[in-house]
Design a protein around this motif. Structure first.
Motif, PDB file in Angstrom:
ATOM      1  N   ALA A   1      22.462 -88.618 -40.694  1.00 19.03           N
ATOM      2  CA  ALA A   1      23.194 -88.714 -41.967  1.00 19.03           C
ATOM      3  C   ALA A   1      22.240 -88.617 -43.152  1.00 19.03           C
ATOM      4  CB  ALA A   1      23.968 -90.017 -42.020  1.00 19.03           C
ATOM      5  N   ASP A   2      22.797 -88.228 -44.284  1.00 19.14           N
ATOM      6  CA  ASP A   2      22.010 -88.168 -45.514  1.00 19.14           C
ATOM      7  C   ASP A   2      21.781 -89.563 -46.078  1.00 19.14           C
ATOM      8  OD1 ASP A   2      21.876 -85.222 -45.772  1.00 19.14           O
ATOM      9  OD2 ASP A   2      24.044 -85.393 -45.998  1.00 19.14           O
ATOM     10  N   LEU A   3      22.791 -90.420 -45.971  1.00 18.91           N
ATOM     11  CA  LEU A   3      22.669 -91.813 -46.392  1.00 18.91           C
ATOM     12  C   LEU A   3      23.399 -92.706 -45.397  1.00 18.91           C
ATOM     13  CD1 LEU A   3      23.275 -91.681 -50.281  1.00 18.91           C
ATOM     14  CD2 LEU A   3      21.101 -92.075 -49.109  1.00 18.91           C
ATOM     15  N   VAL A   4      22.938 -93.943 -45.286  1.00 20.21           N
ATOM     16  CA  VAL A   4      23.553 -94.931 -44.395  1.00 20.21           C
ATOM     17  C   VAL A   4      24.174 -96.029 -45.250  1.00 20.21           C
ATOM     18  CG1 VAL A   4      23.157 -96.584 -42.535  1.00 20.21           C
ATOM     19  CG2 VAL A   4      21.841 -94.447 -42.599  1.00 20.21           C
ATOM     20  N   LEU A   5      25.426 -96.343 -44.973  1.00 20.91           N
ATOM     21  CA  LEU A   5      26.166 -97.353 -45.740  1.00 20.91           C
ATOM     22  C   LEU A   5      26.385 -98.585 -44.870  1.00 20.91           C
ATOM     23  CD1 LEU A   5      27.563 -97.719 -48.508  1.00 20.91           C
ATOM     24  CD2 LEU A   5      29.636 -96.782 -47.483  1.00 20.91           C
ATOM     25  N   VAL A   6      26.035 -99.757 -45.386  1.00 20.73           N
ATOM     26  CA  VAL A   6      26.207-101.013 -44.654  1.00 20.73           C
ATOM     27  C   VAL A   6      26.900-102.030 -45.560  1.00 20.73           C
ATOM     28  CG1 VAL A   6      24.165-100.616 -43.214  1.00 20.73           C
ATOM     29  CG2 VAL A   6      23.942-101.919 -45.341  1.00 20.73           C
TER      30      VAL A   6
ATOM     31  N   HIS B   1      14.948 -96.768 -48.157  1.00 20.41           N
ATOM     32  CA  HIS B   1      15.450 -95.951 -49.265  1.00 20.41           C
ATOM     33  C   HIS B   1      16.660 -95.103 -48.870  1.00 20.41           C
ATOM     34  CE1 HIS B   1      13.945 -92.044 -47.813  1.00 20.41           C
ATOM     35  NE2 HIS B   1      12.844 -92.674 -47.445  1.00 20.41           N
ATOM     36  N   LYS B   2      16.926 -95.013 -47.585  1.00 19.70           N
ATOM     37  CA  LYS B   2      18.069 -94.232 -47.108  1.00 19.70           C
ATOM     38  C   LYS B   2      19.326 -95.088 -46.947  1.00 19.70           C
ATOM     39  CE  LYS B   2      19.208 -90.868 -43.497  1.00 19.70           C
ATOM     40  NZ  LYS B   2      18.723 -90.113 -42.314  1.00 19.70           N
ATOM     41  N   ILE B   3      19.231 -96.389 -47.139  1.00 22.13           N
ATOM     42  CA  ILE B   3      20.330 -97.314 -46.859  1.00 22.13           C
ATOM     43  C   ILE B   3      20.923 -97.850 -48.162  1.00 22.13           C
ATOM     44  CG2 ILE B   3      20.995 -99.408 -45.626  1.00 22.13           C
ATOM     45  CD1 ILE B   3      18.504 -99.022 -43.860  1.00 22.13           C
ATOM     46  N   ARG B   4      22.259 -97.895 -48.215  1.00 23.93           N
ATOM     47  CA  ARG B   4      22.960 -98.470 -49.362  1.00 23.93           C
ATOM     48  C   ARG B   4      23.867 -99.591 -48.857  1.00 23.93           C
ATOM     49  NH1 ARG B   4      19.655 -95.561 -50.650  1.00 23.93           N
ATOM     50  NH2 ARG B   4      19.672 -93.786 -52.111  1.00 23.93           N
ATOM     51  N   GLN B   5      23.909-100.706 -49.574  1.00 27.24           N
ATOM     52  CA  GLN B   5      24.710-101.857 -49.154  1.00 27.24           C
ATOM     53  C   GLN B   5      25.897-102.049 -50.093  1.00 27.24           C
ATOM     54  OE1 GLN B   5      22.473-105.401 -48.272  1.00 27.24           O
ATOM     55  NE2 GLN B   5      24.280-106.737 -48.347  1.00 27.24           N
ATOM     56  N   VAL B   6      27.100-101.950 -49.530  1.00 27.16           N
ATOM     57  CA  VAL B   6      28.342-102.170 -50.272  1.00 27.16           C
ATOM     58  C   VAL B   6      29.222-103.092 -49.431  1.00 27.16           C
ATOM     59  CG1 VAL B   6      30.399-101.122 -51.283  1.00 27.16           C
ATOM     60  CG2 VAL B   6      28.216 -99.886 -51.349  1.00 27.16           C
ATOM     61  N   PRO B   7      29.461-104.317 -49.854  1.00 31.11           N
ATOM     62  CA  PRO B   7      30.280-105.241 -49.059  1.00 31.11           C
ATOM     63  C   PRO B   7      31.716-104.743 -48.920  1.00 31.11           C
ATOM     64  CG  PRO B   7      29.012-106.421 -50.717  1.00 31.11           C
ATOM     65  CD  PRO B   7      28.888-104.972 -51.042  1.00 31.11           C
ATOM     66  N   TYR B   8      32.376-105.180 -47.867  1.00 32.67           N
ATOM     67  CA  TYR B   8      33.787-104.872 -47.677  1.00 32.67           C
ATOM     68  C   TYR B   8      34.626-105.555 -48.757  1.00 32.67           C
ATOM     69  CZ  TYR B   8      32.475-103.439 -42.911  1.00 32.67           C
ATOM     70  OH  TYR B   8      31.907-102.826 -41.834  1.00 32.67           O
ATOM     71  N   GLY B   9      35.820-105.015 -48.965  1.00 32.87           N
ATOM     72  CA  GLY B   9      36.742-105.619 -49.913  1.00 32.87           C
ATOM     73  C   GLY B   9      38.139-105.697 -49.336  1.00 32.87           C
ATOM     74  N   VAL B  10      38.963-106.522 -49.939  1.00 29.59           N
ATOM     75  CA  VAL B  10      40.336-106.702 -49.493  1.00 29.59           C
ATOM     76  C   VAL B  10      41.271-106.402 -50.673  1.00 29.59           C
ATOM     77  CG1 VAL B  10      40.318-109.167 -50.032  1.00 29.59           C
ATOM     78  CG2 VAL B  10      41.940-108.286 -48.355  1.00 29.59           C
ATOM     79  N   ASP B  11      42.400-105.795 -50.379  1.00 19.80           N
ATOM     80  CA  ASP B  11      43.399-105.489 -51.397  1.00 19.80           C
ATOM     81  C   ASP B  11      44.138-106.787 -51.737  1.00 19.80           C
ATOM     82  OD1 ASP B  11      45.580-104.648 -52.915  1.00 19.80           O
ATOM     83  OD2 ASP B  11      45.772-102.760 -51.824  1.00 19.80           O
ATOM     84  N   VAL B  12      43.728-107.422 -52.810  1.00 19.79           N
ATOM     85  CA  VAL B  12      44.252-108.747 -53.154  1.00 19.79           C
ATOM     86  C   VAL B  12      45.751-108.703 -53.413  1.00 19.79           C
ATOM     87  CG1 VAL B  12      44.120-110.658 -54.793  1.00 19.79           C
ATOM     88  CG2 VAL B  12      42.022-109.496 -54.050  1.00 19.79           C
ATOM     89  N   GLN B  13      46.213-107.714 -54.166  1.00 16.28           N
ATOM     90  CA  GLN B  13      47.634-107.645 -54.499  1.00 16.28           C
ATOM     91  C   GLN B  13      48.494-107.436 -53.257  1.00 16.28           C
ATOM     92  OE1 GLN B  13      48.942-108.467 -57.438  1.00 16.28           O
ATOM     93  NE2 GLN B  13      46.809-108.921 -57.987  1.00 16.28           N
ATOM     94  N   ALA B  14      48.063-106.531 -52.381  1.00 14.94           N
ATOM     95  CA  ALA B  14      48.812-106.292 -51.142  1.00 14.94           C
ATOM     96  C   ALA B  14      48.826-107.547 -50.276  1.00 14.94           C
ATOM     97  CB  ALA B  14      48.200-105.120 -50.367  1.00 14.94           C
TER      98      ALA B  14
END
Length: 405
Positions: free
Chosen positions: A177-182, A199-212
Motif C-alpha cells: 500500500a501507499d499508506l497504512v491507516l490504523v 512515515h508511512k502510517i497514519r492514525q485515525v481513531p474509529y468513530g460512531v454515528d451519534v445521531q443514528a
C-alpha cells in the motif's frame, strides 16, 4: 471520485470491519462520491461487489490453484494445512477481484493486508492504494490456534510455518500500500515492528454515528431486565479471540460471592455451544442468558448496568465505544488497543487480561457502587462525544485520501 472499499474477509458477516466499511461508505456518498464495497460471501464462497449481480465463484478455480501449489517446490508450506488453505484462497480472491475489475477506480481502500496485497498485484495503472489494519492478522491466527492448543506460546506460534506465513502477509500487505491507516497506537507499533517505517502510517481513531445511535436507542428493547438484578452485558462475536470464555469463568467466581446480577451475552459464533455447556457446568443456568444476534444493540445497552469487553485482542472495538456512548460503566481487558479507550477509574475500569479472577473482582467492585457506575458511564459518554464521532473519523480518513489524490 470513484472509490473501492475492499476486504478479503466476509462482507456478509457481522463485525467491526463491516461496520467500518458501511459507515465510511455512507459518509463518502453523502459528500458526493461513488463508493463500491467488495468482499467475500461466505455462504456461496464468491467474490462480489455489494449491490451488483456479477459474482466470481472461488470454488471453480480452487482445485487448480491447490494442484499448482501442491506441485510447487514449497515443502514447508505444503506441510502446513492452515497456511496452504489461506494461500490457495487468497489467489482465488485475487482472481475474483481481477475478473470483477479494480482498475476503474480513482482510489482503493483495502481493509486488511491480504486484500491490499491481492489488489496491488492486479492493478494495471497507478491508482492510490491505502490499507487499514483493523487488527493483527498473525495474532488473530495465534489466538485461533490457542483455542485448540491452550498452552501454545506466541514465540512457538511465530516460529512455525503458520505464524511466519501470517506475519509475512501482514508485512507484504502493508508494504504493497501507499499508506497504512490504523486506529490505535498499539496496532501502529505492531506494524512498525514488522519493518514498515513510521512515515508511512497514519492514525485515525474509529468513530460512531451519534445521531443514528440515539435514534436506535430510543426504541424500547422488548426483553425486560429482571427486577432486583443488575445487568452485566457483552455484545459481539462469540469467538475465542473475544475472550467470552474468560467472562464465563469470571461469572462463575462472582456467583460464589453474590447473586444480585444477571448477564446477557448478545452475539453468535463458533464458541457458543462450548460456552453454553460451560455455563451449565458452573451452575449459571439462571444467571447467564445467551440471546444470539439482535438488530438493535443501542436499545439493549439502555438496560445494562455494566458492560464487559474481555477480548484477548481488539484494536478499538465498536462494541465498547457503543457501550461508552450509552453511558454504561465499562470494564475491559488491559490489553492491545483497549487501554487507549479507557482511562482507569475515570472513563471505565481495566482488568488483567485472560484473568477471570481479576475480572470477577472488578465486576464485584462495580456492583457494589451505583455512584461509581454512574460516574464512569457519564465520563465515558462525554469522552466518546468529544473524541470518537463519525465526523471526526471521516475527516481524518479524507485527509489521508487527499495525501494520495
Amino acid at each position: 471520485m470513484k472509490i473501492l472499499l475492499v476486504t478479503y474477509w466476509w462482507l456478509t458477516s457481522v463485525g467491526g470491519i463491516r461496520t467500518y466499511m458501511n459507515q465510511l461508505a455512507e459518509r463518502l456518498r453523502t459528500h458526493g462520491h461513488e463508493v463500491d464495497l467488495m468482499g467475500t460471501d461466505l455462504a456461496t464462497n464468491t467474490v462480489y461487489v455489494a449491490g451488483q449481480e456479477r459474482r466470481f465463484a472461488k470454488d471453480t478455480v480452487l482445485p487448480l490453484i491447490r494442484r499448482n501449489l501442491a506441485g510447487a517446490p514449497l515443502p514447508a508450506l505444503q506441510a502446513c494445512p492452515q497456511a496452504m488453505a489461506i494461500e490457495s484462497d487468497r489467489y482465488a480472491f485475487e482472481m475474483g477481484a481481477a475478473v470483477l475489475g479494480v482498475n476503474q477506480y480513482d482510489l482503493i481502500h483495502a481493509q486488511d493486508p491480504i486484500a491490499a496485497l491481492c489488489i496491488r498485484r492486479i492493478l494495471r495503472r497507478n491508482i492510490p492504494l491505502i490499507v487499514s489494519f483493523h487488527g493483527s492478522l498473525a495474532r488473530e491466527g495465534y489466538y485461533d490456534s490457542r483455542s485448540v492448543h491452550p498452552n501454545l506460546t506466541w514465540a512457538e506460534f511465530r516460529s512455525g510455518t503458520y505464524g511466519k506465513h501470517y506475519s509475512s502477509l501482514e508485512y507484504l500487505g502493508a508494504e504493497a500500500a501507499d499508506l497504512v491507516l490504523v486506529s490505535s497506537g498499539w496496532i501502529k507499533g505492531i506494524i512498525m515492528e514488522s519493518g514498515i517505517p513510521e512515515h508511512k502510517i497514519r492514525q485515525v481513531p474509529y468513530g460512531v454515528d451519534v445521531q443514528a445511535f440515539l435514534l436506535q436507542s430510543a426504541v424500547e428493547f422488548p426483553k425486560p431486565k429482571p427486577p432486583g438484578k443488575r445487568l452485566i452485558m457483552y455484545t459481539g462475536r462469540v469467538e475465542y479471540v473475544k475472550g467470552v470464555h474468560i467472562l464465563i469463568e469470571a461469572l462463575g467466581q462472582l456467583r460464589q460471592a453474590r447473586s444480585d446480577w444477571i448477564c446477557w451475552i448478545i452475539g453468535d459464533g463458533t464458541l457458543l455451544p462450548q460456552l453454553q455447556h460451560r455455563s451449565m457446568e458452573l451452575g449459571l443456568n439462571q444467571d447467564v442468558e445467551f440471546l444470539g444476534r439482535i438488530d438493535n444493540i443501542p436499545s439493549a445497552l439502555k438496560k445494562a448496568d455494566i458492560y464487559v469487553q474481555p477480548s484477548l485482542q481488539d484494536t478499538q472495538p465498536f462494541s465498547l465505544t457503543e457501550a461508552q456512548l450509552a453511558g454504561v460503566a465499562c470494564i475491559a481487558a488491559n490489553a492491545t488497543g483497549m487501554p487507549e479507550m479507557i482511562q482507569e477509574g475515570v472513563t471505565g475500569r481495566l482488568f488483567a487480561p485472560e484473568n477471570p479472577g481479576s475480572l470477577a473482582d472488578g465486576l464485584n467492585l462495580l456492583l457494589n457502587s451505583s455512584h461509581e457506575r454512574r460516574h464512569l458511564g457519564l465520563k465515558a459518554k462525554r469522552w466518546v462525544a468529544a473524541h470518537r464521532t463519525l465526523d471526526q473519523m471521516y475527516q481524518g480518513t479524507w485527509k489521508v485520501y487527499q495525501e494520495l489524490i
